[in-house]
Design an enzyme around this catalytic site. Structure first.
Site, PDB file in Angstrom:
ATOM      1  N   TYR A 131      20.989 -37.835 -23.507  1.00 49.42           N
ATOM      2  CA  TYR A 131      21.186 -39.279 -23.595  1.00 49.42           C
ATOM      3  C   TYR A 131      22.449 -39.605 -24.366  1.00 49.42           C
ATOM      4  O   TYR A 131      23.050 -38.743 -25.012  1.00 49.42           O
ATOM      5  CB  TYR A 131      19.972 -39.952 -24.230  1.00 49.42           C
ATOM      6  CG  TYR A 131      19.847 -39.790 -25.740  1.00 49.42           C
ATOM      7  CD1 TYR A 131      19.472 -38.572 -26.306  1.00 49.42           C
ATOM      8  CD2 TYR A 131      20.101 -40.853 -26.603  1.00 49.42           C
ATOM      9  CE1 TYR A 131      19.342 -38.430 -27.686  1.00 49.42           C
ATOM     10  CE2 TYR A 131      19.970 -40.720 -27.978  1.00 49.42           C
ATOM     11  CZ  TYR A 131      19.587 -39.514 -28.517  1.00 49.42           C
ATOM     12  OH  TYR A 131      19.468 -39.368 -29.877  1.00 49.42           O
ATOM     13  N   ARG A 187      31.107 -36.770 -24.061  1.00 45.72           N
ATOM     14  CA  ARG A 187      30.032 -35.978 -24.681  1.00 45.72           C
ATOM     15  C   ARG A 187      28.844 -35.844 -23.717  1.00 45.72           C
ATOM     16  O   ARG A 187      28.190 -34.796 -23.660  1.00 45.72           O
ATOM     17  CB  ARG A 187      29.594 -36.599 -26.007  1.00 45.72           C
ATOM     18  CG  ARG A 187      28.613 -35.718 -26.770  1.00 45.72           C
ATOM     19  CD  ARG A 187      28.311 -36.254 -28.149  1.00 45.72           C
ATOM     20  NE  ARG A 187      27.655 -37.551 -28.096  1.00 45.72           N
ATOM     21  CZ  ARG A 187      27.457 -38.335 -29.151  1.00 45.72           C
ATOM     22  NH1 ARG A 187      27.858 -37.957 -30.349  1.00 45.72           N
ATOM     23  NH2 ARG A 187      26.850 -39.493 -29.022  1.00 45.72           N
ATOM     24  N   ARG A 213       5.520 -29.385 -12.031  1.00 46.22           N
ATOM     25  CA  ARG A 213       5.784 -28.819 -13.358  1.00 46.22           C
ATOM     26  C   ARG A 213       5.863 -27.301 -13.338  1.00 46.22           C
ATOM     27  O   ARG A 213       4.910 -26.622 -12.950  1.00 46.22           O
ATOM     28  CB  ARG A 213       4.715 -29.269 -14.363  1.00 46.22           C
ATOM     29  CG  ARG A 213       5.056 -28.840 -15.792  1.00 46.22           C
ATOM     30  CD  ARG A 213       4.047 -29.335 -16.800  1.00 46.22           C
ATOM     31  NE  ARG A 213       4.424 -28.939 -18.153  1.00 46.22           N
ATOM     32  CZ  ARG A 213       4.169 -27.743 -18.683  1.00 46.22           C
ATOM     33  NH1 ARG A 213       3.547 -26.820 -17.964  1.00 46.22           N
ATOM     34  NH2 ARG A 213       4.556 -27.462 -19.907  1.00 46.22           N
ATOM     35  N   LYS A 237      23.068 -33.514 -27.093  1.00 51.01           N
ATOM     36  CA  LYS A 237      22.330 -34.742 -27.378  1.00 51.01           C
ATOM     37  C   LYS A 237      21.101 -34.814 -26.475  1.00 51.01           C
ATOM     38  O   LYS A 237      21.027 -35.601 -25.524  1.00 51.01           O
ATOM     39  CB  LYS A 237      23.243 -35.964 -27.210  1.00 51.01           C
ATOM     40  CG  LYS A 237      22.743 -37.167 -27.997  1.00 51.01           C
ATOM     41  CD  LYS A 237      23.829 -38.178 -28.225  1.00 51.01           C
ATOM     42  CE  LYS A 237      23.304 -39.483 -28.799  1.00 51.01           C
ATOM     43  NZ  LYS A 237      22.616 -39.381 -30.073  1.00 51.01           N
ATOM     44  N   GLU A 277      23.176 -32.757 -41.157  1.00 51.52           N
ATOM     45  CA  GLU A 277      23.478 -34.145 -40.777  1.00 51.52           C
ATOM     46  C   GLU A 277      22.267 -35.002 -41.111  1.00 51.52           C
ATOM     47  O   GLU A 277      21.287 -34.523 -41.688  1.00 51.52           O
ATOM     48  CB  GLU A 277      23.812 -34.227 -39.281  1.00 51.52           C
ATOM     49  CG  GLU A 277      22.674 -33.773 -38.385  1.00 51.52           C
ATOM     50  CD  GLU A 277      22.988 -33.850 -36.894  1.00 51.52           C
ATOM     51  OE1 GLU A 277      23.857 -34.632 -36.487  1.00 51.52           O
ATOM     52  OE2 GLU A 277      22.322 -33.127 -36.133  1.00 51.52           O
TER      53      GLU A 277
HETATM   54  N1  PDD Z   1      22.069 -41.042 -32.681  1.00 44.29           N
HETATM   55  N2  PDD Z   1      23.512 -36.973 -35.380  1.00 44.29           N
HETATM   56  C1  PDD Z   1      22.373 -37.251 -34.723  1.00 44.29           C
HETATM   57  C2  PDD Z   1      21.234 -36.289 -34.820  1.00 44.29           C
HETATM   58  C3  PDD Z   1      22.255 -38.433 -33.979  1.00 44.29           C
HETATM   59  O1  PDD Z   1      21.121 -38.696 -33.326  1.00 44.29           O
HETATM   60  C4  PDD Z   1      23.349 -39.339 -33.941  1.00 44.29           C
HETATM   61  C5  PDD Z   1      23.310 -40.612 -33.158  1.00 44.29           C
HETATM   62  C6  PDD Z   1      24.526 -39.010 -34.646  1.00 44.29           C
HETATM   63  C7  PDD Z   1      25.742 -39.897 -34.622  1.00 44.29           C
HETATM   64  O2  PDD Z   1      26.430 -39.802 -33.403  1.00 44.29           O
HETATM   65  P1  PDD Z   1      27.257 -41.036 -32.808  1.00 44.29           P
HETATM   66  O3  PDD Z   1      28.216 -41.461 -33.862  1.00 44.29           O
HETATM   67  O4  PDD Z   1      27.931 -40.477 -31.620  1.00 44.29           O
HETATM   68  O5  PDD Z   1      26.256 -42.101 -32.473  1.00 44.29           O
HETATM   69  C8  PDD Z   1      24.565 -37.817 -35.343  1.00 44.29           C
HETATM   70  C9  PDD Z   1      21.936 -42.197 -31.816  1.00 44.29           C
HETATM   71  C10 PDD Z   1      22.632 -43.404 -32.296  1.00 44.29           C
HETATM   72  C11 PDD Z   1      20.466 -42.402 -31.501  1.00 44.29           C
HETATM   73  O6  PDD Z   1      19.788 -41.409 -31.299  1.00 44.29           O
HETATM   74  O7  PDD Z   1      19.997 -43.541 -31.432  1.00 44.29           O
END
Ligand code: PDD
Length: 287
Positions: free
Chosen positions: A33, A52, A100, A148, A180
């Site tokens: 996502y 990304r 599945r 992601k 993070e």
């Molecule tokens: N999440 N690290 C993680 C684990 C994240 O889920 C996110 C962002 C970031 C920051 O990435 P970016 O600056 O590209 O949004 C770092 C989004 C906002 C979410 O899951 O809603």
């Protein structure tokens, strides 16, 4: 105004946006996502988000069904259909629906694509103004945090633990070093005034907002160090903040109940916050 979603190439009424229960996103969390901010009805840093997205999909061997130009067109149509001024657009691609089975079906499935918008006062949020409290916890996610993925059970657990501790964000610690935030990247201003954030690797998501903040810091001639740091350094920092597309730049005022400096958002954080909003209004970073 009726809420509109995007499903597999079409704008549809929100309540009609449905996917089969055998979709691998639903059964395996087999998908990725992106969350892109929308400010003044315009996408922020969307090119980088789509880049990304392509990378995440490639890592999972899922084909990207649309070109960046097509995605952007759909996103703009969705923003217009929902009359979104400020908020986010959520985009998800899963491998598709199939009986599945862990094995990836052959021939390749048709990926399921979904988007919806959410209204959010990103810039006027009380957290952006006053800061958030964070708690640490051991890193317990997988080893490919650079992807992601929509498999977010760990993040949901972590955020629940944070909320139970009266905090808004979790900071993951692995081998004594911070990776993070639960859904953000983390920066500190060290005792000598250097802006420090962990360098990008499989240990963390390469945040798009993180990248933009580094660009801002360079343009401001701030000393920047991309390196790993531990909890002690966070506790002794002059300032700390976190970044994400859905929150922009948010001060972190305490960690595990220990105030950072005097517990008030610091001047460098404020400056970067202001500059980031200016950049967002221009559509984001160009590099
Ligand atoms: N999440 N690290 C993680 C684990 C994240 O889920 C996110 C962002 C970031 C920051 O990435 P970016 O600056 O590209 O949004 C770092 C989004 C906002 C979410 O899951 O809603």
């Amino acid at each position: 105004m009726q809420r509109t979603a995007f499903l597999n190439g079409h704008l549809v009424a929100f309540e009609h946006a449905r996917v089969p229960i055998t979709d691998r996103g639903f059964t395996f969390g087999d998908g990725v996502y992106e969350v892109t901010a929308v400010v003044d009805g315009k996408l922020v840093d969307n090119f980088a988000h789509l880049r990304r997205l392509s990378r995440s999909l490639a890592e999972l061997h899922i084909s990207n069904p649309y070109s960046d130009k097509e995605w952007t067109g759909f996103q703009r149509d969705l923003i217009a259909a929902n009359g979104l001024n400020q908020g986010v657009i959520y985009l998800q691609v899963t491998r598709g629906a199939a009986e599945r089975d862990f094995a990836i079906p052959s021939p390749t499935l048709s990926p399921t694509t979904v988007m919806f918008t959410q209204v959010k006062d990103i810039m006027g949020s009380p957290y952006a103004r006053d800061g958030v409290r964070a708690v640490t916890m051991p890193e317990f996610r997988w080893q490919r945090r650079d992807i992601k993925t929509i498999s977010l059970t760990a993040a949901v657990m972590a955020k629940r633990l944070a909320a139970e501790a009266g905090a808004q964000e979790v900071l993951y610690i692995e081998d004594g070093l911070l990776t993070e935030g639960g859904s953000s990247n983390v920066f500190i201003v060290s005792a000598d005034g250097t802006l420090v954030t962990r360098s990008v690797s499989n240990a963390l998501l390469g945040g798009i907002t993180r990248h933009a903040v580094l660009e801002i810091a360079n343009s401001q001639q701030l000393n920047v160090d991309e390196r790993a740091f531990g909890l002690e350094e966070v506790r002794c920092a002059r300032e700390a903040f976190m970044t994400s597309a859905s929150t922009f730049v948010v001060p972190v005022i305490s960690v595990d109940g220990h105030l950072i400096a005097d517990g008030i958002p610091g001047p460098i954080t404020r400056e970067i916050q202001t500059r980031y909003i200016e950049l967002a209004r221009l559509g984001g970073c160009l590099t």
